[in-house]
Design an enzyme around this catalytic site. Structure first.
Site, short mmCIF file in Angstrom:
data_model
loop_
_atom_site.label_atom_id
_atom_site.label_comp_id
_atom_site.label_asym_id
_atom_site.label_seq_id
_atom_site.Cartn_x
_atom_site.Cartn_y
_atom_site.Cartn_z
N THR A 97 -6.08 -21.10 13.46
CA THR A 97 -4.89 -20.46 14.00
C THR A 97 -3.86 -20.47 13.28
O THR A 97 -3.67 -21.33 12.33
CB THR A 97 -4.79 -20.94 15.57
OG1 THR A 97 -4.36 -22.58 15.18
CG2 THR A 97 -5.98 -21.09 16.35
N SER A 129 -8.60 -4.19 -13.39
CA SER A 129 -7.32 -3.69 -13.81
C SER A 129 -7.24 -3.03 -14.98
O SER A 129 -7.87 -3.46 -15.68
CB SER A 129 -6.09 -4.94 -13.54
OG SER A 129 -5.20 -4.56 -14.43
N GLU A 134 -8.76 -2.76 0.94
CA GLU A 134 -7.05 -2.46 1.07
C GLU A 134 -7.10 -0.88 1.33
O GLU A 134 -6.14 -0.72 2.14
CB GLU A 134 -6.59 -2.77 -0.46
CG GLU A 134 -6.37 -4.31 -0.79
CD GLU A 134 -6.01 -4.39 -2.23
OE1 GLU A 134 -5.21 -5.31 -2.41
OE2 GLU A 134 -6.61 -3.67 -3.14
N LYS A 188 -4.53 20.48 14.55
CA LYS A 188 -5.83 20.46 13.85
C LYS A 188 -5.62 19.61 12.86
O LYS A 188 -6.75 18.70 12.33
CB LYS A 188 -6.35 21.91 13.47
CG LYS A 188 -6.84 22.84 14.85
CD LYS A 188 -7.12 23.78 14.67
CE LYS A 188 -6.82 24.52 15.80
NZ LYS A 188 -5.59 24.74 16.31
#
Ligand code: ARG
Length: 442
Positions: A141, A263, A276, A311
């Site tokens: 939590t 990368s 992501e 649309k």
């Protein structure tokens, strides 16, 4: 941008060519059945449409911007192929009820596909949950370690979210599944049409009850985008968790390399691109919901050209949800858990502190006092750099004389998990049961 391209919609709505032809054929059959056109006209129309289908499928159909939309393009070609029968097809119909029918047919098909994709995703999820039904991980939590749960249990929370998503889409489908044709431009038509017949031909549950409403409202498309937004919100949350879990600081899961990229400058990087992107694409679907709500809000009855703009948002919402489901199902199938890291995180987070408090409460200490005693014990363990079960009995008894030898069964992760033994609880045997019942409901 000239006037023709500003007003034309064919580049977008030609995607509904199949639905347009299906709708036209049902309409033509009804016209012939009601003796509004002749049997030979119907035969011509069916022959012409079959030819058009093969041209479109072969990629040889010539779409023209000057003919504005999918409806006029197909009707024009039909007339070229079969002459007067083609010109009779539009009897008792308007492009207003035609386009409303096409969108409903399209969306109905799209929802059916999405429900199938959703089921595949859910099956991947349940397969992974089954493998990890007893794997302890920290439940959080506030993103802080709270109590032990099993990885399978966590995945079942995802399953429940998507189960409600599926229900929402099925529910939107019910309200989408009514036939606008027969409304004509707005007021109905003077021909002796049989709307029930057309509805049955096209598999609709019934006809739209009011002609003005039939050609005008796009609430079913808005509802779809709302259900799609909710689904994307869920996938965005799942993605966020995957992004965290893949980070070496967590190290809870590995995702197959093809869902990640390196990368261009930092050779060590492995970036969680797919989660992501799913998180990022959520924004565009929310945007489509807002577009459609805004598109509709100022429109007086009945049809207005504004509706031609429905649309693009709708189609993109369909595509984004479908693609996200397809890729996510593959990604889930390629996840491996890293139980040792999950266990380390549990240890560092004193995840069984609540179990100790419950233990003391069972021995008769009021819960608030138990909470305080355990707080002090955690502080001590923290100072010593150990987890609660690593404190000796004597050390634990310093916080409460009620603590006995039996405390160690309670302080273990397995003890903690097993004791949450009720429907919806994280005890591994309950998780296994929940997976079985989920499979049955699928
Ligand atoms: N292309 C139009 C649309 O997408 C078809 C309906 C046009 N009706 C009209 N009266 N202009 O909504």
């Amino acid at each position: 941008m000239n006037l023709v391209s500003y007003t034309a919609s064919v580049n977008v709505d030609k995607r509904m060519w199949h639905q347009d032809i299906r709708g036209s054929l049902a309409h033509a059959r009804m016209l012939a059945r009601q003796a509004i056109i002749s049997p030979s006209d119907l035969a011509d129309i069916e022959r012409g449409m079959a030819q058009i289908v093969s041209e479109i499928e072969a990629g040889s159909f010539k779409w023209s911007l000057d003919l504005k939309d999918v409806h006029l393009n197909i009707e024009y070609r039909l007339t070229m192929l079969v002459g007067d029968a083609g010109k009779r097809l539009h009897t008792g119909r308007s492009r207003n009820d035609q386009v409303a029918t096409d969108i409903r047919l399209y969306l109905r098909d799209a929802i059916d596909d999405i429900l199938t994709l959703l089921k595949t995703f859910q099956t991947s999820l349940l397969d992974l949950a089954e493998r990890e039904a007893a794997t302890p991980m920290p439940g959080c939590t506030h993103l802080q370690v709270a109590q032990p749960v099993t990885f399978g249990h966590h995945l079942l929370a995802w399953f429940e979210m998507t189960r409600r998503d599926a229900e929402r889409f099925a529910d939107v489908r019910k309200r989408t599944n009514f036939l606008p044709l027969g409304a004509a431009a707005l007021a109905g038509t003077t021909y002796p049409i049989d709307r029930e017949f057309v509805a049955a031909e096209l598999g609709f549950a019934g006809v739209c009850e009011n002609s003005l409403d039939a050609v005008s409202d796009r609430d079913f498309a808005i509802e779809f985008c709302a259900a799609a937004s909710m689904l994307m919100m869920h996938f965005s949350r799942m993605s966020e968790e995957l992004v965290l879990w893949m980070n070496p600081r967590f190290g809870f899961v590995r995702i197959a390399d093809r869902f990640c990229t390196g990368s261009s400058i930092m050779p060590q990087k492995k970036n969680p691109d797919v989660p992501e992107l799913a998180r990022g694409k959520t924004g565009r679907v929310y945007g489509h919901l807002m577009s459609l709500l805004t598109l509709m809000k100022g429109q007086p009855l009945a049809f207005n050209k504004d509706n031609q703009e429905d649309k693009e948002p709708l189609f993109d919402a369909v595509d984004t949800v479908s693609d996200t489901l397809r890729i996510s199902a593959e990604m889930i199938a390629g996840i491996t858990a890293r139980p040792e890291n999950m266990r380390d995180a549990l240890r560092q987070g004193f995840a069984t502190a609540t179990d100790l408090a419950d233990y003391l409460t069972r021995k008769g200490l009021p819960f608030r006092d138990a909470h305080e005693a355990v707080g002090l014990a955690v502080k001590r363990a923290e100072e010593l750099g150990v987890d609660l079960p690593q404190l000796s009995l004597a050390e634990l008894q310093a916080f409460s004389p009620m603590i006995g030898e039996d405390v160690f069964a309670v302080l273990t992760v397995e003890g903690s998990l097993n004791s949450r033994d009720h429907i919806g609880g994280t005890a591994p045997k309950r998780v296994v049961e929940a997976i079985l019942s989920a499979r049955k409901r699928l």
